[in-house]
Design a protein around this motif. Structure first.
Motif, PDB file in Angstrom:
ATOM      1  N   ALA A 166       0.850  -1.186   0.000  1.00  0.00           N
ATOM      2  CA  ALA A 166       0.000   0.000   0.000  1.00  0.00           C
ATOM      3  C   ALA A 166       0.886   1.236   0.000  1.00  0.00           C
ATOM      4  CB  ALA A 166      -0.935  -0.002   1.212  1.00  0.00           C
ATOM      5  N   ALA A 167       0.277   2.382  -0.177  1.00  0.00           N
ATOM      6  CA  ALA A 167       1.019   3.646  -0.117  1.00  0.00           C
ATOM      7  C   ALA A 167       0.103   4.721   0.447  1.00  0.00           C
ATOM      8  CB  ALA A 167       1.530   4.052  -1.500  1.00  0.00           C
ATOM      9  N   LEU A 168       0.698   5.620   1.204  1.00  0.00           N
ATOM     10  CA  LEU A 168      -0.030   6.690   1.883  1.00  0.00           C
ATOM     11  C   LEU A 168       0.639   8.021   1.589  1.00  0.00           C
ATOM     12  CD1 LEU A 168      -1.392   6.849   5.452  1.00  0.00           C
ATOM     13  CD2 LEU A 168       0.596   8.248   4.968  1.00  0.00           C
ATOM     14  N   MET A 169      -0.175   9.033   1.294  1.00  0.00           N
ATOM     15  CA  MET A 169       0.369  10.374   1.091  1.00  0.00           C
ATOM     16  C   MET A 169       0.257  11.143   2.401  1.00  0.00           C
ATOM     17  SD  MET A 169       1.816  12.337  -1.223  1.00  0.00           S
ATOM     18  CE  MET A 169       1.238  12.171  -2.935  1.00  0.00           C
ATOM     19  N   ARG A 170       1.357  11.153   3.150  1.00  0.00           N
ATOM     20  CA  ARG A 170       1.370  11.843   4.434  1.00  0.00           C
ATOM     21  C   ARG A 170       1.530  13.343   4.217  1.00  0.00           C
ATOM     22  NH1 ARG A 170       5.445   9.222   8.303  1.00  0.00           N
ATOM     23  NH2 ARG A 170       7.001  10.184   6.951  1.00  0.00           N
ATOM     24  N   VAL A 171       0.807  14.116   5.011  1.00  0.00           N
ATOM     25  CA  VAL A 171       0.864  15.575   4.938  1.00  0.00           C
ATOM     26  C   VAL A 171       1.316  16.082   6.295  1.00  0.00           C
ATOM     27  CG1 VAL A 171      -0.447  17.693   4.546  1.00  0.00           C
ATOM     28  CG2 VAL A 171      -0.990  15.617   3.226  1.00  0.00           C
ATOM     29  N   ALA A 172       2.398  16.853   6.321  1.00  0.00           N
ATOM     30  CA  ALA A 172       2.942  17.367   7.577  1.00  0.00           C
ATOM     31  C   ALA A 172       3.494  18.758   7.365  1.00  0.00           C
ATOM     32  CB  ALA A 172       4.041  16.446   8.108  1.00  0.00           C
ATOM     33  N   ASP A 173       3.514  19.552   8.443  1.00  0.00           N
ATOM     34  CA  ASP A 173       4.061  20.906   8.311  1.00  0.00           C
ATOM     35  C   ASP A 173       5.568  20.887   8.112  1.00  0.00           C
ATOM     36  OD1 ASP A 173       4.859  20.211  10.869  1.00  0.00           O
ATOM     37  OD2 ASP A 173       3.846  21.867  11.872  1.00  0.00           O
ATOM     38  N   SER A 174       6.199  19.748   8.392  1.00  0.00           N
ATOM     39  CA  SER A 174       7.626  19.581   8.097  1.00  0.00           C
ATOM     40  C   SER A 174       7.994  18.111   8.245  1.00  0.00           C
ATOM     41  CB  SER A 174       8.495  20.416   9.034  1.00  0.00           C
ATOM     42  OG  SER A 174       9.873  20.189   8.777  1.00  0.00           O
ATOM     43  N   HIS A 175       8.937  17.667   7.428  1.00  0.00           N
ATOM     44  CA  HIS A 175       9.521  16.341   7.601  1.00  0.00           C
ATOM     45  C   HIS A 175      10.973  16.432   8.063  1.00  0.00           C
ATOM     46  CE1 HIS A 175       5.949  14.768   5.574  1.00  0.00           C
ATOM     47  NE2 HIS A 175       6.320  13.589   6.028  1.00  0.00           N
ATOM     48  N   ILE A 176      11.378  17.626   8.466  1.00  0.00           N
ATOM     49  CA  ILE A 176      12.732  17.774   9.017  1.00  0.00           C
ATOM     50  C   ILE A 176      12.721  17.270  10.456  1.00  0.00           C
ATOM     51  CG2 ILE A 176      14.564  19.391   9.637  1.00  0.00           C
ATOM     52  CD1 ILE A 176      13.675  21.150   7.346  1.00  0.00           C
ATOM     53  N   ARG A 177      13.590  16.349  10.741  1.00  0.00           N
ATOM     54  CA  ARG A 177      13.647  15.699  12.041  1.00  0.00           C
ATOM     55  C   ARG A 177      14.874  16.180  12.802  1.00  0.00           C
ATOM     56  NH1 ARG A 177      11.166  10.579  10.342  1.00  0.00           N
ATOM     57  NH2 ARG A 177      10.457  10.872   8.197  1.00  0.00           N
ATOM     58  N   LEU A 178      14.900  15.898  14.089  1.00  0.00           N
ATOM     59  CA  LEU A 178      16.127  16.160  14.839  1.00  0.00           C
ATOM     60  C   LEU A 178      17.293  15.448  14.160  1.00  0.00           C
ATOM     61  CD1 LEU A 178      14.962  15.824  18.570  1.00  0.00           C
ATOM     62  CD2 LEU A 178      14.748  17.770  17.017  1.00  0.00           C
ATOM     63  N   GLY A 179      17.016  14.304  13.577  1.00  0.00           N
ATOM     64  CA  GLY A 179      18.058  13.521  12.913  1.00  0.00           C
ATOM     65  C   GLY A 179      18.663  14.171  11.697  1.00  0.00           C
ATOM     66  N   HIS A 180      17.993  15.147  11.088  1.00  0.00           N
ATOM     67  CA  HIS A 180      18.608  15.861   9.965  1.00  0.00           C
ATOM     68  C   HIS A 180      19.869  16.594  10.422  1.00  0.00           C
ATOM     69  CE1 HIS A 180      14.910  15.126   7.699  1.00  0.00           C
ATOM     70  NE2 HIS A 180      15.513  15.607   6.623  1.00  0.00           N
ATOM     71  N   VAL A 181      19.753  17.258  11.558  1.00  0.00           N
ATOM     72  CA  VAL A 181      20.912  17.988  12.083  1.00  0.00           C
ATOM     73  C   VAL A 181      22.008  17.008  12.503  1.00  0.00           C
ATOM     74  CG1 VAL A 181      21.688  19.531  13.933  1.00  0.00           C
ATOM     75  CG2 VAL A 181      19.518  19.971  12.764  1.00  0.00           C
ATOM     76  N   GLU A 182      21.608  15.868  13.052  1.00  0.00           N
ATOM     77  CA  GLU A 182      22.608  14.856  13.422  1.00  0.00           C
ATOM     78  C   GLU A 182      23.354  14.360  12.185  1.00  0.00           C
ATOM     79  OE1 GLU A 182      21.511  12.319  17.140  1.00  0.00           O
ATOM     80  OE2 GLU A 182      19.707  12.394  15.892  1.00  0.00           O
ATOM     81  N   TRP A 183      22.647  14.207  11.073  1.00  0.00           N
ATOM     82  CA  TRP A 183      23.309  13.772   9.842  1.00  0.00           C
ATOM     83  C   TRP A 183      24.292  14.837   9.356  1.00  0.00           C
ATOM     84  CZ3 TRP A 183      23.979  15.457   4.871  1.00  0.00           C
ATOM     85  CH2 TRP A 183      24.464  14.527   3.958  1.00  0.00           C
ATOM     86  N   ILE A 184      23.841  16.076   9.342  1.00  0.00           N
ATOM     87  CA  ILE A 184      24.719  17.160   8.890  1.00  0.00           C
ATOM     88  C   ILE A 184      25.964  17.235   9.761  1.00  0.00           C
ATOM     89  CG2 ILE A 184      24.892  19.689   8.799  1.00  0.00           C
ATOM     90  CD1 ILE A 184      21.983  19.706   7.804  1.00  0.00           C
ATOM     91  N   ALA A 185      25.796  17.139  11.070  1.00  0.00           N
ATOM     92  CA  ALA A 185      26.946  17.235  11.978  1.00  0.00           C
ATOM     93  C   ALA A 185      27.964  16.137  11.712  1.00  0.00           C
ATOM     94  CB  ALA A 185      26.460  17.161  13.423  1.00  0.00           C
ATOM     95  N   SER A 186      27.502  14.978  11.277  1.00  0.00           N
ATOM     96  CA  SER A 186      28.407  13.844  11.065  1.00  0.00           C
ATOM     97  C   SER A 186      28.959  13.760   9.650  1.00  0.00           C
ATOM     98  CB  SER A 186      27.684  12.529  11.389  1.00  0.00           C
ATOM     99  OG  SER A 186      27.351  12.459  12.755  1.00  0.00           O
ATOM    100  N   PHE A 187      28.160  14.175   8.653  1.00  0.00           N
ATOM    101  CA  PHE A 187      28.537  13.903   7.271  1.00  0.00           C
ATOM    102  C   PHE A 187      28.701  15.141   6.389  1.00  0.00           C
ATOM    103  CE2 PHE A 187      26.038  10.251   8.819  1.00  0.00           C
ATOM    104  CZ  PHE A 187      27.023   9.264   8.761  1.00  0.00           C
ATOM    105  N   ALA A 188      28.175  16.296   6.824  1.00  0.00           N
ATOM    106  CA  ALA A 188      28.316  17.522   6.022  1.00  0.00           C
ATOM    107  C   ALA A 188      28.281  18.737   6.934  1.00  0.00           C
ATOM    108  CB  ALA A 188      27.220  17.594   4.969  1.00  0.00           C
ATOM    109  N   PRO A 189      29.216  18.845   7.876  1.00  0.00           N
ATOM    110  CA  PRO A 189      29.162  19.932   8.867  1.00  0.00           C
ATOM    111  C   PRO A 189      29.209  21.327   8.271  1.00  0.00           C
ATOM    112  CG  PRO A 189      31.271  18.766   8.960  1.00  0.00           C
ATOM    113  CD  PRO A 189      30.384  17.953   8.092  1.00  0.00           C
ATOM    114  N   ASP A 190      29.749  21.448   7.060  1.00  0.00           N
ATOM    115  CA  ASP A 190      29.802  22.771   6.434  1.00  0.00           C
ATOM    116  C   ASP A 190      28.417  23.304   6.079  1.00  0.00           C
ATOM    117  OD1 ASP A 190      30.083  20.504   4.492  1.00  0.00           O
ATOM    118  OD2 ASP A 190      29.784  22.117   3.027  1.00  0.00           O
TER     119      ASP A 190
END
Length: 490
Positions: A166-190
């Protein structure tokens, strides 16, 4: 619709552009007209006519810019490294009729570079659970993602058994998670400074008026998260998997896996059968929210020019507990129809102890109090009250009599009309019980969606008695009945 694909304009290291992998023979499951109207979808004839093809991945409108996001996270308290959208795509971003940016995210869209060991698909049962839960929380007044609709297909997906994809079209005011910043800090700090500016300008523009916008933004995220979790606690909702990659920066509920609405009141309740230590038990959610933010905030230490230091980060986190407690305590008093004061809180916590000691149903018991203070006007609640008190043993009956006498004395000191209004608006009649969701799933797996339609309509007005309701909708399990196992694939 008014498209505003801002995320696709960011550095390409943050995502991977790709089209969805189509499902075989997608068919309509359910369509949320309220969400569609909010987005402006209903005004686009092409989108309305081809919504099943769009959600099934067979047709992508030219204005969409599908991409899978990269992010990281701490899962069950351990650093998990790179994660990302393993089965979902951010299809497009639009301004809704309130000029608020909304993400349209297709879940079950197929393999992405971040799928790891997964197959990129979603099954019907998990899709239905998320669809109904986002709808339920939204109608309960709790900040949450919702969904435009979902489709079922002939694609077969292997979980514990072979199931319909199945597939669902989720609607949210943002899909940016705390984990986005964690990824940037580890893999693209610039990218941290640029990405922080994007988060502020897109989701917290009011922070630009502050002397130190970054610190104002961080504190705002902390406070919104605290209020969201307080709302969860008040309604008896347990997320089940509060990893840092499952918490949104906007303080909206995101990623429904092994969630549950509490029935018999047990603060130590664990609704995720994979959570062997009880890390994400209902009573632990406030502390876990604090833990996640405490892990997230230090990544901004690199932004020294924005005034970020260890001391200022501590100041940003400091309001979490006070914000949570104030919001929770005020809400708890409203559920009793009482003003927010010491005497009310004393009664509230004694009431929760009574519920816990006797494993009473959380939702029904709070609603039953209307049958105590105004029995002639609330016959349904009077029945709930009779059912509740019948479950009490003689010792508990005495505790109830003492407590209810004190409670009625407190109620007499306030406006009864106002108390009733607050209680009706704070204590739902209907929540998405696991048994309710399971009945919908069993019927849907046989190609029958009438029960889904009924439950969807029921949850659209959770605070109002509905003619379409059946006894099972409000019936809790037996006090010591085995819990239905709910996993991340449920």
């Amino acid at each position: 619709m008014r498209y505003q694909n801002t995320y696709a304009q960011l550095d390409t290291r943050l995502y991977h552009e790709q089209l969805p992998n189509p499902l075989d023979n997608p068919r309509a499951g359910h369509f949320n007209n309220q969400v569609a109207d909010q987005l402006g979808w209903t005004k686009a004839a092409d989108l309305m006519a081809r919504w099943v093809e769009i959600l099934g991945g067979q047709y992508v409108p030219a204005e969409f810019q599908p991409l899978s996001m990269a992010y990281a996270g701490h899962q069950f308290g351990q650093w998990a490294g790179q994660l990302g959208d393993g089965r979902g795509l951010l299809m497009t971003q639009v301004l809704d009729k309130n000029n608020q940016l909304q993400d349209l995210h297709l879940k079950g869209a197929g393999l992405t570079p971040y799928s790891r060991m997964g197959d990129g698909r979603a099954v019907l049962r998990s899709t239905i659970r998320e669809y109904l839960c986002g709808h339920a929380l939204t109608q309960l007044g709790i900040a949450s993602s919702n969904a435009l609709g979902f489709v079922v297909s002939d694609t077969k997906v292997r979980r514990e058994r072979l199931e319909a994809g199945a597939a669902l079209m989720r609607v949210a005011d943002s899909h940016i998670r705390l984990g986005h910043v964690e990824w940037i800090a580890s893999f693209a700090p610039d990218l941290l400074a640029e990405f922080t500016d994007y988060m502020i300008d897109t989701y917290y523009p009011e922070c630009r008026d502050s002397e130190k916008p970054v610190l104002a933004f961080l504190q705002a995220v902390v406070e919104r998260t605290a209020r969201m979790i307080a709302d969860w606690q008040l309604i008896g909702f347990a997320h089940g998997v509060m990893n840092t990659d499952n918490l949104s920066i906007t303080g909206s509920t995101l990623d429904f896996g092994p969630f549950g609405f509490m029935e018999r009141f047990n603060p130590a309740w664990i609704n995720n059968h994979s959570d062997h230590s009880g890390r994400y038990a209902y009573q632990n959610q406030p502390a876990i929210g604090h833990w996640n933010l405490n892990v997230w905030l230090p990544h901004f230490m690199r932004l020294t020019q924005a005034g970020v230091t260890r001391e200022t980060l501590a100041d940003c986190l400091a309001p979490y507990e006070a914000t949570f407690m104030q919001h929770y305590q005020q809400g708890l008093c409203r559920k009793l129809g009482l003003p927010h004061q010491r005497e009310s809180l004393s009664l509230a916590f004694e009431w929760l102890t009574l519920l816990e000691d006797n494993l009473l149903d959380y939702t029904n018991s709070f609603r039953a109090l209307l049958g105590l203070i105004a029995p002639n006007e609330h016959l349904y609640e009077q029945q709930l009250l009779a059912t509740m008190t019948a479950e009490l043993n003689p010792e508990a009956q005495q505790v109830w009599q003492v407590w209810s006498t004190r409670y009625l004395a407190q109620i007499q000191q306030v406006s009864i009309t106002q108390a009733i209004e607050e209680m009706q608006a704070s204590n739902p009649i209907y929540i998405l019980r696991n048994s309710m969701a399971q009945r919908v799933i069993v019927a849907a797996e046989q190609g029958q969606f009438e029960e889904l339609n009924r439950v969807f309509d029921l949850l659209a007005k959770p605070y109002t008695l509905q003619d379409s309701a059946i006894e099972l909708d409000t019936l809790p399990p037996a006090p010591h009945a085995p819990q239905m196992p709910i996993s991340c694939s449920s």
